[in-house]
Design a protein around this motif. Structure first.
Motif, PDB file in Angstrom:
ATOM      1  N   UNK A  16      65.943  50.832  72.709  1.00 29.71           N
ATOM      2  CA  UNK A  16      64.710  51.603  72.919  1.00 29.71           C
ATOM      3  C   UNK A  16      64.791  53.003  72.333  1.00 29.71           C
ATOM      4  N   UNK A  17      66.009  53.487  72.036  1.00 29.80           N
ATOM      5  CA  UNK A  17      66.131  54.795  71.391  1.00 29.80           C
ATOM      6  C   UNK A  17      65.459  54.779  70.024  1.00 29.80           C
ATOM      7  N   UNK A  18      65.585  53.674  69.298  1.00 28.76           N
ATOM      8  CA  UNK A  18      64.959  53.575  67.986  1.00 28.76           C
ATOM      9  C   UNK A  18      63.452  53.385  68.117  1.00 28.76           C
ATOM     10  N   UNK A  19      63.037  52.707  69.178  1.00 32.69           N
ATOM     11  CA  UNK A  19      61.605  52.598  69.445  1.00 32.69           C
ATOM     12  C   UNK A  19      61.012  53.983  69.669  1.00 32.69           C
ATOM     13  N   UNK A  20      61.735  54.820  70.416  1.00 27.82           N
ATOM     14  CA  UNK A  20      61.265  56.174  70.701  1.00 27.82           C
ATOM     15  C   UNK A  20      61.068  56.977  69.426  1.00 27.82           C
ATOM     16  N   UNK A  21      62.076  56.950  68.562  1.00 25.56           N
ATOM     17  CA  UNK A  21      61.992  57.727  67.330  1.00 25.56           C
ATOM     18  C   UNK A  21      60.913  57.195  66.398  1.00 25.56           C
ATOM     19  N   UNK A  22      60.738  55.885  66.369  1.00 24.86           N
ATOM     20  CA  UNK A  22      59.779  55.283  65.444  1.00 24.86           C
ATOM     21  C   UNK A  22      58.328  55.569  65.818  1.00 24.86           C
ATOM     22  N   UNK A  24      57.107  58.380  66.425  1.00 27.88           N
ATOM     23  CA  UNK A  24      56.756  59.567  65.647  1.00 27.88           C
ATOM     24  C   UNK A  24      57.067  59.368  64.172  1.00 27.88           C
ATOM     25  N   UNK A  25      58.239  58.786  63.901  1.00 24.35           N
ATOM     26  CA  UNK A  25      58.703  58.626  62.527  1.00 24.35           C
ATOM     27  C   UNK A  25      57.714  57.829  61.680  1.00 24.35           C
ATOM     28  N   UNK A  26      57.164  56.754  62.226  1.00 21.68           N
ATOM     29  CA  UNK A  26      56.240  55.928  61.454  1.00 21.68           C
ATOM     30  C   UNK A  26      54.908  56.642  61.235  1.00 21.68           C
ATOM     31  N   UNK A  27      54.531  57.506  62.155  1.00 21.52           N
ATOM     32  CA  UNK A  27      53.352  58.344  61.908  1.00 21.52           C
ATOM     33  C   UNK A  27      53.592  59.235  60.701  1.00 21.52           C
ATOM     34  N   UNK A  28      54.831  59.746  60.577  1.00 22.80           N
ATOM     35  CA  UNK A  28      55.186  60.585  59.435  1.00 22.80           C
ATOM     36  C   UNK A  28      55.165  59.791  58.135  1.00 22.80           C
ATOM     37  N   UNK A  29      55.822  58.628  58.129  1.00 23.64           N
ATOM     38  CA  UNK A  29      55.993  57.887  56.877  1.00 23.64           C
ATOM     39  C   UNK A  29      54.697  57.238  56.394  1.00 23.64           C
ATOM     40  N   UNK A  30      53.858  56.813  57.314  1.00 31.16           N
ATOM     41  CA  UNK A  30      52.683  56.051  56.915  1.00 31.16           C
ATOM     42  C   UNK A  30      51.413  56.889  56.800  1.00 31.16           C
ATOM     43  N   UNK A  31      51.283  57.924  57.630  1.00 26.00           N
ATOM     44  CA  UNK A  31      49.986  58.592  57.713  1.00 26.00           C
ATOM     45  C   UNK A  31      50.009  60.094  57.470  1.00 26.00           C
ATOM     46  N   UNK A 117      56.469  70.962  60.003  1.00 26.66           N
ATOM     47  CA  UNK A 117      57.070  69.776  59.406  1.00 26.66           C
ATOM     48  C   UNK A 117      58.576  69.958  59.199  1.00 26.66           C
ATOM     49  N   UNK A 118      59.000  71.159  58.790  1.00 28.16           N
ATOM     50  CA  UNK A 118      60.434  71.414  58.650  1.00 28.16           C
ATOM     51  C   UNK A 118      61.124  71.352  60.014  1.00 28.16           C
ATOM     52  N   UNK A 119      60.479  71.890  61.034  1.00 28.88           N
ATOM     53  CA  UNK A 119      61.045  71.807  62.377  1.00 28.88           C
ATOM     54  C   UNK A 119      61.132  70.378  62.862  1.00 28.88           C
ATOM     55  N   UNK A 120      60.090  69.603  62.609  1.00 28.35           N
ATOM     56  CA  UNK A 120      60.093  68.205  63.017  1.00 28.35           C
ATOM     57  C   UNK A 120      61.218  67.441  62.324  1.00 28.35           C
ATOM     58  N   UNK A 121      61.434  67.721  61.029  1.00 27.78           N
ATOM     59  CA  UNK A 121      62.503  67.042  60.304  1.00 27.78           C
ATOM     60  C   UNK A 121      63.866  67.325  60.901  1.00 27.78           C
ATOM     61  N   UNK A 122      64.115  68.583  61.283  1.00 27.80           N
ATOM     62  CA  UNK A 122      65.406  68.943  61.870  1.00 27.80           C
ATOM     63  C   UNK A 122      65.613  68.236  63.204  1.00 27.80           C
ATOM     64  N   UNK A 123      64.618  68.293  64.068  1.00 27.54           N
ATOM     65  CA  UNK A 123      64.783  67.718  65.404  1.00 27.54           C
ATOM     66  C   UNK A 123      64.773  66.186  65.368  1.00 27.54           C
ATOM     67  N   UNK A 124      64.074  65.607  64.374  1.00 21.75           N
ATOM     68  CA  UNK A 124      64.173  64.158  64.205  1.00 21.75           C
ATOM     69  C   UNK A 124      65.613  63.756  63.904  1.00 21.75           C
TER      70      UNK A 124
END
Length: 441
Positions: A16-22, A24-31, A117-124
């Motif tokens: 579920x840790x990967x579910x958690x990250x995805x 947000x992550x998929x919002x970044x990559x797709x949209x 966006x730079x902050x989000x990248x670091x914390x991701x």
């Protein structure tokens, strides 16, 4: 070693840790590119430069987080506390990234985009890299490592499909015609769920195996080991190419349906066909036992290539049933690829340990490094191709822009799958396993 060392709740929490990250992550990559150009108000060129700067920063961030993990000493372990320390700022910056500050002039909005966006990248990176680095410390059982990797990717891929399928409908539902409001409320919902799942991982996973005699080597010794760890180099390049392919294709799909097919509503339907990635993910546990991890991933790349070939034909002929079938086949192959990534990185970590250097943080950083670099260059390719061909948001596009969209959606990913396949041939799985056996038997 055949003894199972993790409980079922721990395995589920790890996945579920990967579910958690995805979420947000998929919002970044797709949209996010679409959000920046058609909602937030940036030009494709401004978005492209932002992606490049962010990914350049990630080159250092991944290494920094990796070194931080390797030098962390806490009662919770080395990787596990990162879930607690960085989950809150990760979610906060995710929300801020999708805020449109209309009270600012255009230059101010551009600064806002950079900072968030730079902050989000670091914390991701801070909450995602530990998912990979903790895996080889949870169990020494090779089959259990594979199972944990499969569970992780099953949940990650499931959420990827959820985000791909339901984001646009949720934006429409929450925004009621206002996409700025719709995107913001959607990311708030995803962020709250993500926070709960990351904290759940912190409370339930455990680190069990760490060689205290060799896990605090100087960076010079780690660097020497990296140069001798050819499997790590190979899988790092494959990860980079995979995410570059994914970024180019995923960021283009909404443009393809909006401007080429002129049926934006079909985006969610097309993305729903990526559900078949779960077939590839679940099959890994059984197929890898017979073919080995390398040949299983090669099979996945080959399957993804065939699916992309079908997509290419259908994209240029605008044949929607065939296009959906191509996405289905391509997704099965992608499930094999992405499902094996963390498992094979865990093997390269153990391979390094067998050489006398335990540096799971630095070695695992290749995953986030490859993801970020691939996404950055993929975003650059997509955004710059739109900029150079005269893209104007929410208008009828020129023939050259339509050609650029088709190229990104179909042909470029096709070529990248071929390169990926050829590079993976250099991965020597038997040598890795022989070395790992020396420290586990």
């Amino acid at each position: 070693m055949n003894k199972w060392q993790t409980s079922i709740p721990e395995r589920l929490s790890y996945g579920l840790s990967d579910a958690a990250d995805n979420l947000v992550f998929q919002m970044m990559t797709m949209y996010l590119l679409f959000f920046y150009t058609d909602v937030f108000g940036l030009t494709p060129n401004e978005a492209a430069i932002l992606f490049v700067v962010a990914r350049a920063a990630d080159v250092f961030e991944s290494l920094i987080i990796g070194v931080m993990i390797d030098n962390t000493h806490s009662k919770w372990g080395k990787s596990r506390p990162f879930f607690l320390w960085f989950s809150f700022p990760y979610v906060i910056f995710a929300v801020l990234t999708f805020v449109t500050p209309n009270f600012l002039p255009h230059a101010g909005k551009l600064v806002w985009a950079y900072v968030t966006y730079l902050g989000l990248g670091f914390f991701y990176t801070a909450v995602n890299l530990p998912i990979t680095s903790i895996l080889p410390t949870m169990t020494e059982n090779e089959k259990e490592t594979t199972l944990l990797g499969v569970i992780r990717q099953f949940f990650g891929s499931s959420v990827q499909i959820i985000v791909a399928t339901f984001t646009i409908p949720l934006v429409a539902l929450f925004g009621k015609g206002d996409q700025q409001k719709g995107f913001l409320l959607t990311i708030i919902l995803f962020g709250i769920i993500s926070l709960a799942l990351i904290l759940n991982t912190f409370f339930h996973v455990r680190e069990r195996f760490s060689n205290e005699e060799i896990n605090h080597q100087p960076l010079s010794a780690v660097w020497k080991m990296l140069k001798q760890n050819k499997p790590w180099m190979v899988i790092s390049v494959v990860i980079f190419l995979y995410w570059m392919t994914t970024a180019i294709k995923n960021q283009t799909i909404i443009y393809y349906f909006k401007y080429v097919i002129r049926q934006e509503s079909l985006v969610s339907l097309a993305n729903s066909f990526t559900l078949t990635a779960l077939i590839g993910v679940v099959s890994i546990y059984f197929v890898a036992e017979h073919l080995g991890k390398k040949n299983t991933m090669l099979t996945g790349i080959g399957t993804a290539f065939i699916g992309q070939l079908i997509i290419t034909y259908a994209a240029y002929s605008e044949n929607m049933p065939v296009l959906f079938f191509g996405i289905l086949v391509n997704s099965i192959g992608n499930g094999f690829i992405i499902g094996l990534v963390s498992i094979m990185i865990a093997d390269t970590i153990r391979y390094g340990t067998a050489m006398g250097i335990q540096a799971e943080g630095v070695l695992a950083s290749t995953d986030d490094f490859g993801v970020n670099l691939g996404l950055g260059l993929g975003g650059l390719v997509t955004a710059e191709s739109l900029q150079l061909t005269g893209y104007v948001s929410n208008k009828t596009q020129s023939a050259s822009t339509i050609s650029a969209i088709n190229l990104n959606f179909a042909l470029i990913p096709l070529g990248l799958y071929v390169i990926m396949f050829l590079i993976l041939l250099a991965y020597n799985e038997s040598k890795i396993q022989a070395k790992i056996n020396e420290i586990t038997e």
